[in-house]
Design an enzyme around this catalytic site. Structure first.
Site, short mmCIF file in Angstrom:
data_model
loop_
_atom_site.label_atom_id
_atom_site.label_comp_id
_atom_site.label_asym_id
_atom_site.label_seq_id
_atom_site.Cartn_x
_atom_site.Cartn_y
_atom_site.Cartn_z
N ASN A 10 -7.34 10.83 -10.61
CA ASN A 10 -6.70 10.33 -11.83
C ASN A 10 -7.08 8.86 -11.95
O ASN A 10 -6.53 8.02 -11.26
CB ASN A 10 -5.18 10.52 -11.73
CG ASN A 10 -4.46 9.95 -12.93
OD1 ASN A 10 -5.09 9.57 -13.93
ND2 ASN A 10 -3.14 9.88 -12.85
N LYS A 12 -6.64 6.93 -14.37
CA LYS A 12 -5.69 6.17 -15.20
C LYS A 12 -6.47 5.28 -16.18
O LYS A 12 -7.58 5.65 -16.58
CB LYS A 12 -4.74 5.36 -14.32
CG LYS A 12 -4.10 6.24 -13.23
CD LYS A 12 -2.94 5.62 -12.53
CE LYS A 12 -2.44 6.61 -11.47
NZ LYS A 12 -1.21 6.17 -10.83
N HIS A 94 2.29 13.28 -16.53
CA HIS A 94 2.21 12.37 -15.38
C HIS A 94 3.42 11.41 -15.42
O HIS A 94 3.93 11.10 -16.49
CB HIS A 94 0.90 11.58 -15.46
CG HIS A 94 0.67 10.72 -14.26
ND1 HIS A 94 1.20 9.45 -14.15
CD2 HIS A 94 0.02 10.96 -13.09
CE1 HIS A 94 0.87 8.96 -12.97
NE2 HIS A 94 0.17 9.85 -12.31
N GLU A 96 3.67 8.37 -15.28
CA GLU A 96 3.53 7.20 -16.18
C GLU A 96 3.73 7.60 -17.63
O GLU A 96 4.25 6.83 -18.44
CB GLU A 96 2.16 6.54 -15.93
CG GLU A 96 2.17 5.78 -14.60
CD GLU A 96 0.89 5.88 -13.79
OE1 GLU A 96 -0.18 6.12 -14.36
OE2 GLU A 96 0.98 5.73 -12.55
N GLU A 164 4.43 14.73 -7.49
CA GLU A 164 4.16 13.32 -7.21
C GLU A 164 5.47 12.54 -7.21
O GLU A 164 5.97 12.18 -8.29
CB GLU A 164 3.23 12.74 -8.28
CG GLU A 164 1.92 13.48 -8.41
CD GLU A 164 0.86 12.61 -9.09
OE1 GLU A 164 -0.14 12.32 -8.45
OE2 GLU A 164 1.07 12.21 -10.24
N GLY A 170 1.06 4.69 -6.37
CA GLY A 170 0.52 3.34 -6.50
C GLY A 170 1.23 2.32 -5.63
O GLY A 170 1.06 1.12 -5.79
N SER A 210 -0.22 7.81 -3.42
CA SER A 210 -0.85 7.01 -2.34
C SER A 210 -1.62 7.85 -1.33
O SER A 210 -1.60 7.56 -0.13
CB SER A 210 0.20 6.13 -1.65
OG SER A 210 0.78 5.23 -2.58
P1 PGA Z 1 -1.96 6.82 -6.48
O1 PGA Z 1 -1.66 7.60 -7.85
O2 PGA Z 1 -2.84 7.73 -5.66
O3 PGA Z 1 -2.64 5.56 -6.88
O4 PGA Z 1 -0.64 6.61 -5.82
C1 PGA Z 1 -1.44 8.98 -7.86
C2 PGA Z 1 -1.22 9.45 -9.28
O5 PGA Z 1 -0.60 8.73 -10.07
O6 PGA Z 1 -1.65 10.56 -9.65
#
Ligand code: PGA
Length: 247
Positions: A10, A12, A94, A96, A164, A170, A210
């Site tokens: 992803n 983003k 997601h 976000e 998640e 993140g 992460s």
């Molecule tokens: P990250 O994001 O691996 O940077 O924690 C995962 C995601 O949002 O799918």
């Protein structure tokens, strides 16, 4: 039925043509485990470019997809557009999208329904906030989000669920394999009880939050974790190691 290992990237809202070329380079060089299904979620504006450059074995996903065929929806991307540039997947709901852009369970359910009807494959995401975990509400929240998705699924063979935990996204704070496995197993039981045993057995449930080259193997070894959805590390060459986590 064995569930094929799956790793999603992803990206983003990151990258430009120069940095995307570097990602394409390490993905093309691999070598990638042929027993792993790989899909990268790239910004809508680069989907056509990425699709034209990546080997066909790697899927390309939109990071969002609206719930209508076309029309006056400024700023949105349709399923037809995603398919028109040769892509097959959409990441939906997601955290976000939920927490920064205010998407509700209902809207995400509608997007899942529409994307599937339009012939896309979908990666709907669920997961609890830190305060929800601390209040002992992890399963309640995840089951509520999963139900809003499951009620809208017309074809489970085109669905890959991503769990998640929002506090792990993140932040560098990965769920332990035990914490992740516990939720994954509860989600699978929910599917068995609320959809059916066959769907529970065959649907892939990814862990996200992460994931790195350093922790991907332990997570992948858990019986109910069928792969990962990777943000930050999917922009780096270590993504290849994450794809190869079960080798
Ligand atoms: P990250 O994001 O691996 O940077 O924690 C995962 C995601 O949002 O799918």
């Amino acid at each position: 039925m064995a569930r094929k290992f799956f790793v999603g990237g992803n990206w983003k809202m990151n990258g430009n043509k120069e940095s995307i070329d570097k990602i394409i380079e390490f993905l093309t060089a691999g070598p990638l485990d042929p027993n792993c299904e790989v899909v990268v979620g790239c910004p809508a504006i680069y989907m056509d470019y990425v699709r034209s450059k990546l080997p066909a074995a790697i899927g390309v996903a939109a990071q969002n997809c609206y719930k209508a065929e076309k029309g006056a929806f400024t700023g949105e991307t349709s399923a037809a557009m995603i398919k028109d540039v040769g892509c097959e997947w959409a990441i939906l709901g997601h955290s976000e999208r939920r927490n920064v852009f205010g998407e509700s369970d209902q809207l995400i359910g509608e997007k899942v329904a529409f994307a599937l009807q339009s012939g896309l494959k979908v990666i709907p995401c669920i997961g609890e906030l830190l305060e929800e975990r601390e209040a002992g509400k992890t399963t309640e929240v995840c089951f509520r989000q999963l139900k809003a998705i499951a009620d809208n699924v017309s074809d489970w063979t085109r669905v890959v669920i991503a769990y998640e935990p929002v506090w792990a996204i993140g932040t560098g704070k990965t769920a332990t394999p035990e914490q992740a496995q516990e939720v994954h197993s509860q989600l699978r039981t929910w599917l068995a009880e609320n959809v059916n045993a066959q769907v529970a057995e065959s649907t892939r449930i990814l862990y996200g939050g992460s994931v790195t080259a350093a922790n991907c193997r332990e997570l992948a070894a858990c019986p109910d974790i069928d792969g990962s959805l990777v943000g930050g590390a999917s922009l780096k060459p270590e993504f290849v190691q994450i794809i190869n986590a079960t080798q």
